[in-house]
Design an enzyme around this catalytic site. Structure first.
Site, short mmCIF file in Angstrom:
data_model
loop_
_atom_site.label_atom_id
_atom_site.label_comp_id
_atom_site.label_asym_id
_atom_site.label_seq_id
_atom_site.Cartn_x
_atom_site.Cartn_y
_atom_site.Cartn_z
N LYS A 78 0.85 -1.20 0.00
CA LYS A 78 0.00 0.00 0.00
C LYS A 78 0.88 1.24 0.00
O LYS A 78 1.92 1.28 0.68
CB LYS A 78 -0.89 -0.02 1.25
CG LYS A 78 -1.92 1.11 1.27
CD LYS A 78 -2.79 1.01 2.52
CE LYS A 78 -3.90 2.05 2.51
NZ LYS A 78 -4.74 2.01 3.72
N SER A 153 -9.60 1.90 2.63
CA SER A 153 -8.77 2.59 1.67
C SER A 153 -7.71 1.72 0.97
O SER A 153 -7.15 2.16 -0.02
CB SER A 153 -8.06 3.75 2.39
OG SER A 153 -7.19 3.27 3.39
N SER A 177 -9.69 -0.12 6.87
CA SER A 177 -9.11 -0.03 5.52
C SER A 177 -8.50 -1.32 4.98
O SER A 177 -8.25 -1.41 3.78
CB SER A 177 -8.05 1.06 5.48
OG SER A 177 -8.70 2.28 5.27
#
Ligand code: GLN
Length: 485
Positions: A78, A153, A177
């Site tokens: 990420k 996210s 997330s």
């Protein structure tokens, strides 16, 4: 599942035994990424990855290599996690072009174990969102339905696993997330206990809530990745020193049973199903979750419907705390130290306002403003302090619920993946989608999302929660579903 159904464990073993060429595998992954419409990646590191793969193929027999747990396994990171020499933007314009001079601790651990970083995944800007639509680099698409969001996210990480554009991925979870995109994309994602995994090198959104965590196509790989990233780190003072290094047991305990009868793992387990987590979820999600609970029951677990009354305050408390911390954390992005530069001859105040005005997206600005408001002298007591008190109530409520039970089970998300553009214009409706994930971060306990069903082709996620540092319990229970798939 793509990747010809190879798990991380099979990839590492195949490379070590010479049945898999690491170079071929990596090239195949990039071929998929380059053809993909998902927009799961912001930055790729093809040259380095291929070079590393060639080296792995050459040295796979050397003792030092044979010992590596993730030898040659492709992993996507990420973009909120710092990677030395590789652009790290947090999906924001303000950090475009920022190349960290150091690796996050989790990245050092991955490199030590031979994993190959293939790129940085798309996400909501500064991790603020539930759909990966606030990214400056455009939204990621859900591989199960190209008109829908992948969740957020960490949407890029989940979509990439689901589409076979990586084998493993790292995400970060402040209020869901990792688990939300895992649920929407039909993969496994685990938010570790607060303090288990070092946050050194994670770009902070709300420090008191977030953890880096593993994402994979199956539970055993998730356990293996957790074992690797839970490395001790003196540089993160919030990391808890656990005796007997429980971290190393996660994978062992799961692995031992992977080929055996996973059902025996849940025999005698006591499972609480908090009704507040089920009220208001869509009927297809509710049905799948009850099916899952009954599956546990069939395997010899006992379940009980319980009530956690203070949970109704969790969402409001979470957003006040998260935004307050964000407003302070994001003050460092000033156009001088990172990313976007002014290049103009102007005073500091002008640069600061202009760069932040241009470099942050709407959602980030909204949260900085609301967070600053909640922390301001006149409102601190009314909002921030009150939210902290609610947090204590929630923590106590989880402790009470878990005192008599091994784990709690509930839906990860109240619904399946929604349409792109459906909620982004109404921030409150997006915040509400986090109702089942944020309480866990307030309490700091671990939680995993695993696929438990499908509705019209869209995955449904089951969330399992256990007490602090009891990751082994949720992993063992989750294993039941791995074998069933
Ligand atoms: N959707 C939540 C938020 O926007 C959680 C995000 C996260 O876990 N980073 O704050």
């Amino acid at each position: 599942m793509k990747n010809d159904d190879l798990t991380a464990i099979e990839v590492a073993e195949g490379i070590k035994s010479g049945t898999i060429s690491c170079e071929e595998l990596i090239l195949k992954i990039y071929e998929r990424i380059e053809r993909s419409e998902l927009n799961a990646f912001i930055t790729l590191s093809k040259e380095n990855a291929v070079e590393q793969a060639i080296e792995v193929d050459k040295k796979r027999n050397e003792e030092e290599y044979v010992r590596k747990k993730l030898l040659g396994v492709p992993i996507a990171i990420k973009d909120s996690i710092s990677t030395k020499g590789l652009q790290t933007t947090c999906a924001s314009e303000i950090l475009s072009g920022y190349i960290p001079p150091y690796d996050a601790t989790v990245i050092e651990a991955l490199k030590r174990e031979g994993a190959i970083i293939i790129g940085k995944t798309n996400m909501d800007e500064f991790c603020m969102g539930t759909s990966t639509e606030t990214s400056y680099y455009g939204p990621t698409i859900n591989p199960h339905d190209l008109s829908r969001v992948p969740g957020g996210s960490s949407g890029g990480s989940a979509a990439a696993i689901s589409a076979g554009e990586t084998v493993l991925a790292l995400g970060s979870d402040t209020g869901g997330s990792i688990r939300c995109p895992a649920s929407f994309c039909g993969v496994v994602g685990l938010k570790p206990t607060y303090g288990l995994v070092s946050r050194y090198g994670l770009i902070a959104y709300a420090n008191s809530l977030e953890q880096i965590g593993p994402m994979a196509s199956n539970v055993t790989d998730t356990a293996l990745l957790l074992e690797v990233i839970a490395a001790k780190d003196e540089r993160d003072s919030t990391q808890v020193k656990i005796k007997n290094n429980a971290a190393t047991n996660y994978c062992a305990s799961s692995l031992l049973n992977v080929n055996e009868d996973a059902d025996k793992e849940v025999k005698g387990m006591k499972i609480g199903v908090p009704k507040e987590f089920i009220e208001g979820v869509s009927p297809e999600v509710e049905k799948s979750v009850w099916n899952a609970v009954h599956k546990f029951e069939d395997s010899g677990a006992e379940y009980e419907l319980i009530s956690m009354r203070d949970l109704k305050y969790a969402l409001a408390a979470y957003y006040i705390i998260a935004m307050s911390e964000a407003s302070s954390n994001l003050a460092r992005f000033d156009g001088l130290r990172y990313g976007l530069r002014s290049g103009k001859d102007e005073d500091w105040h002008t640069t600061f306002s202009r760069i932040r005005g241009e470099g942050f997206g709407d959602e980030v600005k909204r949260r900085i403003i609301l967070g600053t408001y909640a922390l301001s002298a006149g409102y601190y007591g009314r909002y921030y302090l009150k939210a902290l008190k609610v947090r204590t109530l929630i923590k106590n409520e989880f402790a009470a619920a878990l005192k008599k039970r091994d784990i709690l089970a509930m839906p990860t998300m109240p619904f399946v993946a929604f349409k792109l553009g459906e909620k982004i214009k109404d921030p409150l409706s997006l915040y509400l989608a986090d109702v089942n994930t944020v309480p866990v971060n307030l309490a700091g306990v671990p939680s995993i999302s695993i696929p438990c069903g499908v509705s019209y082709g869209l995955p449904i996620g089951l969330q399992l929660v256990s007490g602090h540092f009891e990751e082994d319990k949720i992993l063992r229970a989750a294993l039941c579903f791995d074998n069933a798939r």
